[in-house]
Motif scaffolding. Structure first.
Motif, PDB file in Angstrom:
ATOM      1  N   CYS A 180      54.147  17.144  -5.716  1.00 49.51           N
ATOM      2  CA  CYS A 180      53.352  17.962  -4.803  1.00 49.51           C
ATOM      3  C   CYS A 180      54.307  18.763  -3.937  1.00 49.51           C
ATOM      4  O   CYS A 180      55.344  18.247  -3.513  1.00 49.51           O
ATOM      5  CB  CYS A 180      52.443  17.106  -3.926  1.00 49.51           C
ATOM      6  N   VAL A 181      53.978  20.015  -3.703  1.00 49.39           N
ATOM      7  CA  VAL A 181      54.687  20.844  -2.734  1.00 49.39           C
ATOM      8  C   VAL A 181      53.638  21.588  -1.925  1.00 49.39           C
ATOM      9  O   VAL A 181      52.482  21.688  -2.320  1.00 49.39           O
ATOM     10  CB  VAL A 181      55.654  21.841  -3.412  1.00 49.39           C
ATOM     11  N   GLY A 182      54.048  22.105  -0.796  1.00 55.57           N
ATOM     12  CA  GLY A 182      53.108  22.827   0.056  1.00 55.57           C
ATOM     13  C   GLY A 182      52.515  21.924   1.122  1.00 55.57           C
ATOM     14  O   GLY A 182      52.897  20.763   1.276  1.00 55.57           O
ATOM     15  N   ASP A 183      51.565  22.462   1.839  1.00 52.82           N
ATOM     16  CA  ASP A 183      50.976  21.750   2.973  1.00 52.82           C
ATOM     17  C   ASP A 183      49.829  20.874   2.477  1.00 52.82           C
ATOM     18  O   ASP A 183      48.692  21.324   2.364  1.00 52.82           O
ATOM     19  CB  ASP A 183      50.481  22.749   4.021  1.00 52.82           C
ATOM     20  N   ALA A 184      50.120  19.627   2.162  1.00 50.03           N
ATOM     21  CA  ALA A 184      49.119  18.698   1.654  1.00 50.03           C
ATOM     22  C   ALA A 184      48.973  17.517   2.602  1.00 50.03           C
ATOM     23  O   ALA A 184      49.856  17.220   3.404  1.00 50.03           O
ATOM     24  CB  ALA A 184      49.521  18.201   0.262  1.00 50.03           C
ATOM     25  N   THR A 185      47.838  16.838   2.486  1.00 45.45           N
ATOM     26  CA  THR A 185      47.598  15.622   3.256  1.00 45.45           C
ATOM     27  C   THR A 185      48.234  14.441   2.533  1.00 45.45           C
ATOM     28  O   THR A 185      48.029  14.250   1.333  1.00 45.45           O
ATOM     29  CB  THR A 185      46.090  15.377   3.420  1.00 45.45           C
ATOM     30  N   VAL A 186      49.011  13.661   3.258  1.00 42.30           N
ATOM     31  CA  VAL A 186      49.618  12.457   2.701  1.00 42.30           C
ATOM     32  C   VAL A 186      48.801  11.259   3.157  1.00 42.30           C
ATOM     33  O   VAL A 186      48.557  11.075   4.359  1.00 42.30           O
ATOM     34  CB  VAL A 186      51.089  12.313   3.153  1.00 42.30           C
ATOM     35  N   ASP A 187      48.361  10.472   2.202  1.00 44.94           N
ATOM     36  CA  ASP A 187      47.525   9.319   2.515  1.00 44.94           C
ATOM     37  C   ASP A 187      48.274   8.350   3.422  1.00 44.94           C
ATOM     38  O   ASP A 187      49.426   7.994   3.173  1.00 44.94           O
ATOM     39  CB  ASP A 187      47.116   8.610   1.226  1.00 44.94           C
ATOM     40  N   GLY A 188      47.615   7.938   4.511  1.00 43.92           N
ATOM     41  CA  GLY A 188      48.202   6.980   5.427  1.00 43.92           C
ATOM     42  C   GLY A 188      48.994   7.589   6.563  1.00 43.92           C
ATOM     43  O   GLY A 188      49.434   6.864   7.469  1.00 43.92           O
ATOM     44  N   LEU A 189      49.193   8.915   6.544  1.00 46.83           N
ATOM     45  CA  LEU A 189      49.905   9.596   7.624  1.00 46.83           C
ATOM     46  C   LEU A 189      48.951  10.496   8.387  1.00 46.83           C
ATOM     47  O   LEU A 189      48.006  11.042   7.818  1.00 46.83           O
ATOM     48  CB  LEU A 189      51.064  10.438   7.072  1.00 46.83           C
ATOM     49  N   ASP A 190      49.213  10.671   9.681  1.00 42.89           N
ATOM     50  CA  ASP A 190      48.382  11.589  10.448  1.00 42.89           C
ATOM     51  C   ASP A 190      48.768  13.033  10.110  1.00 42.89           C
ATOM     52  O   ASP A 190      49.713  13.284   9.347  1.00 42.89           O
ATOM     53  CB  ASP A 190      48.480  11.313  11.945  1.00 42.89           C
ATOM     54  N   GLU A 191      48.035  13.977  10.661  1.00 45.04           N
ATOM     55  CA  GLU A 191      48.215  15.383  10.290  1.00 45.04           C
ATOM     56  C   GLU A 191      49.631  15.867  10.561  1.00 45.04           C
ATOM     57  O   GLU A 191      50.245  16.536   9.729  1.00 45.04           O
ATOM     58  CB  GLU A 191      47.203  16.249  11.036  1.00 45.04           C
ATOM     59  N   ASP A 192      50.168  15.543  11.735  1.00 42.57           N
ATOM     60  CA  ASP A 192      51.512  16.003  12.086  1.00 42.57           C
ATOM     61  C   ASP A 192      52.567  15.385  11.177  1.00 42.57           C
ATOM     62  O   ASP A 192      53.484  16.075  10.717  1.00 42.57           O
ATOM     63  CB  ASP A 192      51.829  15.674  13.548  1.00 42.57           C
ATOM     64  N   ALA A 193      52.430  14.101  10.904  1.00 49.40           N
ATOM     65  CA  ALA A 193      53.397  13.426  10.044  1.00 49.40           C
ATOM     66  C   ALA A 193      53.312  13.948   8.612  1.00 49.40           C
ATOM     67  O   ALA A 193      54.337  14.124   7.933  1.00 49.40           O
ATOM     68  CB  ALA A 193      53.185  11.916  10.079  1.00 49.40           C
ATOM     69  N   SER A 194      52.086  14.199   8.127  1.00 50.95           N
ATOM     70  CA  SER A 194      51.913  14.776   6.787  1.00 50.95           C
ATOM     71  C   SER A 194      52.586  16.136   6.701  1.00 50.95           C
ATOM     72  O   SER A 194      53.325  16.429   5.746  1.00 50.95           O
ATOM     73  CB  SER A 194      50.427  14.932   6.451  1.00 50.95           C
ATOM     74  N   HIS A 195      52.317  16.972   7.692  1.00 51.90           N
ATOM     75  CA  HIS A 195      52.889  18.319   7.691  1.00 51.90           C
ATOM     76  C   HIS A 195      54.416  18.254   7.722  1.00 51.90           C
ATOM     77  O   HIS A 195      55.095  18.990   6.978  1.00 51.90           O
ATOM     78  CB  HIS A 195      52.372  19.114   8.893  1.00 51.90           C
ATOM     79  N   SER A 196      54.962  17.384   8.542  1.00 55.36           N
ATOM     80  CA  SER A 196      56.416  17.271   8.664  1.00 55.36           C
ATOM     81  C   SER A 196      57.048  16.808   7.355  1.00 55.36           C
ATOM     82  O   SER A 196      58.047  17.368   6.890  1.00 55.36           O
ATOM     83  CB  SER A 196      56.765  16.310   9.800  1.00 55.36           C
ATOM     84  N   LEU A 197      56.460  15.774   6.729  1.00 54.41           N
ATOM     85  CA  LEU A 197      57.008  15.262   5.483  1.00 54.41           C
ATOM     86  C   LEU A 197      56.911  16.298   4.373  1.00 54.41           C
ATOM     87  O   LEU A 197      57.887  16.541   3.645  1.00 54.41           O
ATOM     88  CB  LEU A 197      56.290  13.982   5.070  1.00 54.41           C
ATOM     89  N   MET A 198      55.755  16.929   4.234  1.00 55.65           N
ATOM     90  CA  MET A 198      55.581  17.881   3.137  1.00 55.65           C
ATOM     91  C   MET A 198      56.421  19.139   3.345  1.00 55.65           C
ATOM     92  O   MET A 198      56.867  19.761   2.369  1.00 55.65           O
ATOM     93  CB  MET A 198      54.107  18.248   2.971  1.00 55.65           C
ATOM     94  N   ALA A 199      56.666  19.513   4.585  1.00 61.01           N
ATOM     95  CA  ALA A 199      57.565  20.650   4.839  1.00 61.01           C
ATOM     96  C   ALA A 199      58.974  20.322   4.357  1.00 61.01           C
ATOM     97  O   ALA A 199      59.645  21.166   3.729  1.00 61.01           O
ATOM     98  CB  ALA A 199      57.570  20.995   6.320  1.00 61.01           C
TER      99      ALA A 199
END
Length: 274
Positions: free
Chosen positions: A196-215
């Motif tokens: 996966c690449v791009g701005d996706a939701t990561v299961d178990g992480l909040d929105e900010d953490a998902s965005h940071s990891l996927m970035a």
């Protein structure tokens, strides 16, 4: 069949092959080239839709898009991508195809019908090579995580034009909340790939953490060092492995329309890399 690599990271141009008349041996060589180089392109093929379907059949079962299947379509046919450079398809960003399907496609096949003399290239990134270069800390962050996908509203709007009598809520209900492993194991090569690449939701992480990891994942996975670029000409066919690449439809200001036709090949349910 001769092979000329496009870059040291991925991609190859195939020479001395007629994709409209594949025998079993050449089809096997083609599959081997796709698995090795991830993306292969062939010039001057000028296939028609029937050839396109037969080419897909040489790689597996031609794909019926899950939205089309829900709307009653029971036969795989190439779809047309006819756009100007100011289109709003959201393909001018790094992405993988149809991750909101439980079993995303295995291969993609594009053929060029009418393309501008300059502009409208497509780029691919090698997500196996990118995975092998992951920093240990980022790899540990990603391990055992999954991303969550739903059919986008933009695509629902486009499909409503094709199926005006179909209830779009069915698409929303059936194609949402699909989990895909962030690191997957390739079913044929055994290679580990970012999935996966791009701005996706990561299961178990909040929105900010998902965005940071996927970035961080996207920046790493789409580094120019792991990419190639194809400059389209009429009659071209490009085939890529959907299970271990991301792609980007460059939206530079080309003149006129770019017309491609696409057909995908059925894939399997992704398995997480251990």
């Amino acid at each position: 069949m001769r092979i000329e690599p496009l870059t040291a990271a991925l991609g190859a141009e195939l020479l001395d092959v007629n994709l409209g008349e594949l025998d079993a041996r050449t089809a096997s060589e083609l599959r081997g080239a796709i698995l090795e180089y991830k993306v292969v392109g062939v010039r001057d093929q000028f296939l028609d839709d029937a050839d396109h379907v037969r080419l897909a059949e040489s790689l597996g079962e031609p794909w019926i898009h899950p939205m089309d299947r829900l709307a009653g379509v029971d036969k795989a046919e190439p779809s047309e991508l006819r756009v100007k450079s100011d289109h709003q398809l959201l393909t001018d960003r790094w992405h993988l195809d149809v991750l909101y399907a439980p079993s995303p496609p295995a291969f993609g096949i594009l053929r060029a019908i009418d393309v501008p003399p300059v502009g409208g290239d497509t780029m691919w990134a090698n997500l196996v090579l990118a995975a092998s270069w992951l920093p240990d800390e980022l790899r540990e962050q990603m391990r055992d995580l999954s991303t969550v996908h739903s059919v986008p509203d933009t695509l629902i709007g486009l499909k409503q034009q094709l199926f005006p009598d179909f209830d779009p809520q069915i698409w929303r209900d059936k194609l949402q909340g699909v989990h895909q492993p962030l690191l997957r194991r390739h079913p044929e090569t055994g290679e580990e790939a970012i999935f996966c690449v791009g701005d996706a939701t990561v299961d178990g992480l909040d929105e900010d953490a998902s965005h940071s990891l996927m970035a961080a994942v996207t920046e790493h996975a789409t580094n120019p060092s792991v990419t190639c670029r194809w400059r389209w000409r009429n009659g071209d066919v490009v085939i890529w492995d959907e299970r271990c690449t991301a792609h980007f439809a460059v939206r530079d200001p080309w003149e006129g329309e770019r017309v491609l036709r696409r057909l995908l090949v059925e894939g399997d349910c992704p398995v997480a890399a251990e």
